[in-house]
Enzyme design. Sequence first.
Site, PDB file in Angstrom:
ATOM      1  N   GLU A 294       1.262  -1.238   0.320  1.00 55.36           N
ATOM      2  CA  GLU A 294       0.016  -0.041   0.126  1.00 55.36           C
ATOM      3  C   GLU A 294       1.012   1.759   0.348  1.00 55.36           C
ATOM      4  OE1 GLU A 294      -2.444  -0.314   3.455  1.00 55.36           O
ATOM      5  OE2 GLU A 294      -4.124  -1.491   1.673  1.00 55.36           O
ATOM      6  N   ASP A 368      -8.144  -8.776   4.153  1.00 55.86           N
ATOM      7  CA  ASP A 368      -8.537  -8.229   5.030  1.00 55.86           C
ATOM      8  C   ASP A 368      -9.243  -7.453   5.882  1.00 55.86           C
ATOM      9  OD1 ASP A 368      -6.915  -5.576   6.199  1.00 55.86           O
ATOM     10  OD2 ASP A 368      -7.731  -4.311   5.073  1.00 55.86           O
ATOM     11  N   GLU A 396     -12.626  -2.284  11.460  1.00 51.82           N
ATOM     12  CA  GLU A 396     -12.707  -1.344  11.103  1.00 51.82           C
ATOM     13  C   GLU A 396     -13.878  -1.520   9.710  1.00 51.82           C
ATOM     14  OE1 GLU A 396      -8.726  -1.611   8.616  1.00 51.82           O
ATOM     15  OE2 GLU A 396      -9.774  -0.661   6.411  1.00 51.82           O
TER      16      GLU A 396
HETATM   17  O1  GCW Z   1      -7.218  -2.741   6.314  1.00 56.54           O
HETATM   18  C1  GCW Z   1      -6.412  -1.893   5.526  1.00 56.54           C
HETATM   19  C2  GCW Z   1      -6.094  -0.760   6.698  1.00 56.54           C
HETATM   20  C3  GCW Z   1      -4.794  -0.003   6.359  1.00 56.54           C
HETATM   21  C4  GCW Z   1      -3.732  -0.587   7.256  1.00 56.54           C
HETATM   22  C5  GCW Z   1      -3.316  -1.461   6.364  1.00 56.54           C
HETATM   23  C6  GCW Z   1      -2.571  -3.069   6.650  1.00 56.54           C
HETATM   24  C7  GCW Z   1      -2.378   0.578   8.489  1.00 56.54           C
HETATM   25  O2  GCW Z   1      -7.170  -0.291   5.539  1.00 56.54           O
HETATM   26  O3  GCW Z   1      -6.037   1.653   7.302  1.00 56.54           O
HETATM   27  O4  GCW Z   1      -3.201   0.516   7.130  1.00 56.54           O
HETATM   28  O5  GCW Z   1      -4.730  -2.381   5.883  1.00 56.54           O
HETATM   29  O6  GCW Z   1      -3.285  -3.202   7.959  1.00 56.54           O
HETATM   30  O7  GCW Z   1      -1.527  -2.487   7.062  1.00 56.54           O
END
Ligand code: GCW
Length: 705
Positions: A294, A368, A396
């Site tokens: 990311e 995720d 989240e």
């Molecule tokens: O779940 C996603 C989240 C991000 C997060 C990423 C991760 C810290 O939306 O906000 O970043 O995973 O786990 O690195």
Amino acid sequence: MRLIALALGLLLMTAPAARAEDGYDLWLRYKPVEAPARAAYAARAAAIAPVADTPTLKAARAELERGLTGLVGKPASAAAGSRDGVIVLKAGAADAALGDEGFRIRTLTANGKTATVITANRDIGVLYGVFRYLSLIQTRQSVDKLDLVSAPKVKLRMLNHWDNLNRTIERGYAGQSIFDWWKLPDHVDPRLVDYARANASIGINGAVLNNVNAKADSLTAPYIAKAAAVADTVRPYGIKVYLSARFSAPIEIGGLKTADPLDPGVRAFWKAKADEIYKSIPDFGGFLVKANSEGQPGPQDYGRTHVDGANMLADAVGPHGGVVIWRAFVYSHEQPDDRAKQGYSEFKPFDGQFRDNVVIQVKNGAIDFQPREPFHPLFGAMPKSNLGMEFQITKEYLGFATHLVYLGPLYEETLKSDTMAHGKGSTVAKVIDGQLDGRKLTVMAGVANIGSDRNWSGSQFDQANWYVFGRLAWDPEASSRDIAADWARMTFSNDPRFVTPAVEMMMGSREAAVNYMTPLGLHHQMGRSHHYGPGPWVSGGPRADWTSVYYAKAGPDGLGFDRTPTGSNATAQYAPAVGACFADLKCVDEKTLLWFHHLPWDYRLKSGDTLWDGLVKSYSAGVAYVDGMNRTWASLAPYVDAQRHAEVADFLKIQRHEAQWWRDASIAWFGSFSKRPLPPGEKPPARSLEDYEAESFPYAPGGGE
Ligand code: GCW
């Protein structure tokens, strides 16, 4: 005058009972035990023997005194054997069954005097034993004839805080960060002691203080001094401090031109940085790293591998006893392959190449932290590496702080999943606690849901998720139902008329969220980027795997992501028997149906319903469950103090409303493809699809810096 005195007296008498509870005390609520049980407990805990003069033993004694004072009355101070009912706290037991952190609690009788002895090899075990002892009273179990041993099965039981230096928290829904970097190190908020107590009470022994999307500033001298002040505060409670390390720090704060892990200057930078940190924090835990994921920098920026990056950092902290926790949450938009496959594809080939002090930290599922994911295929697939678990405690993707969703069943479902790596019974729990492949350096991490809200977690019931995480990290084979019961008793009431329905409500709450958000294996259907509310229509933007349509693949022909050999073949990443089952419609659990299969709208579910009808009914079942939670909670008012009861009741109303919104918006969207009528008795969505799509939430909480 007399009247005033009387009024004052009454006020003083009623004041303690009337004091509103805001949840600050968490499960460490030491309210008086009711008579006559109180007297029996008090007799067993009449006095505490003096302890050796170490910070942890002093903390243990202080906690015991505090707990007993609240629960059964202030204990005296008395030497062991001098009277009946003395509690003795002792480290240095040389007891092989206990390891570094375990404890033993026994009731011993000599010369007609009964003592309770809490022993451990090291001080920290004694503190853990004290918390256990208090919890026995808190949950109204007998402490008359104790003979119990407990030792953690996982070595590093950690919280990962995604807290930024400006006190915002990425995916945090409980206010600002409890780490006030601006005022540290000169002012340490006393709240950090309560934070440490709460963690120690459930055996958490590590905390990563800053976000994995890290700023290099955390590694500069002023911030090291701040982290050291936090470390000093939490150390007596057995908690080590770790930092997320930004891979490009050598450039940003080291004045170097590169962060190439094979560059001698870069290696020297990290060695010197580690030395500097260990000077201020001698028991520093190590680094957590999110690399090449990311948009974060990493070794691949220099044509190097995750092994090169992780081992370089491991060599820097290794001489000090530190570890490097390297995340497997890696996927790339340049990679056209199914996102669910990328972590495995990236890491599996490196099995056996990481240093002994490296742990690969793997999220529970391959995408995720969704309401439901099958277990990550890396579990069981890297026997020659240390593989850690990363769960998300903050919600989240599960309704933020205002949805009551107890995550124990989610964690338990993953931990009990059978990887079949070495035949039947090769559960994820056994990978994580090291049993399966004989690993010693084991990790369970949870992305914290803690903030500076008075109730710590943004809601009363989210405290249970912090609690169950810690308990399962201590014993990954424990039952989330038993843990929910302990939590409910300690946090609210021991009255069975409260405990039974409250636990029942908690246990079904995660399945309800799955149902009203993403039933039958759907995933990642939330609003764009903030992940609040339904957004099955989310498409376009910078990358396909950040959209909902990528995951649901809804069309006139049907719904779901084909991950069988006819599709992305992600099922081939599992042990053959597991993968074959996932790929087989007769074997796959319908709870993950659309995760693995793309199916026509009139596909027949086991219930006899078509896929479309079953989907609609699942959404409605989720909403109905939330209705039920509202009713249950209303009926529990007599057992809960007014302030906490009202807060939970308000949040349940929000959840009810949002569950309906999820159902309606999802049905409106998927119905535009299925073009089928709703099953009999199902109400059409309240508004038009365009209405739902038009909504935007620029101020949804949980954003980053
Ligand atoms: O779940 C996603 C989240 C991000 C997060 C990423 C991760 C810290 O939306 O906000 O970043 O995973 O786990 O690195």
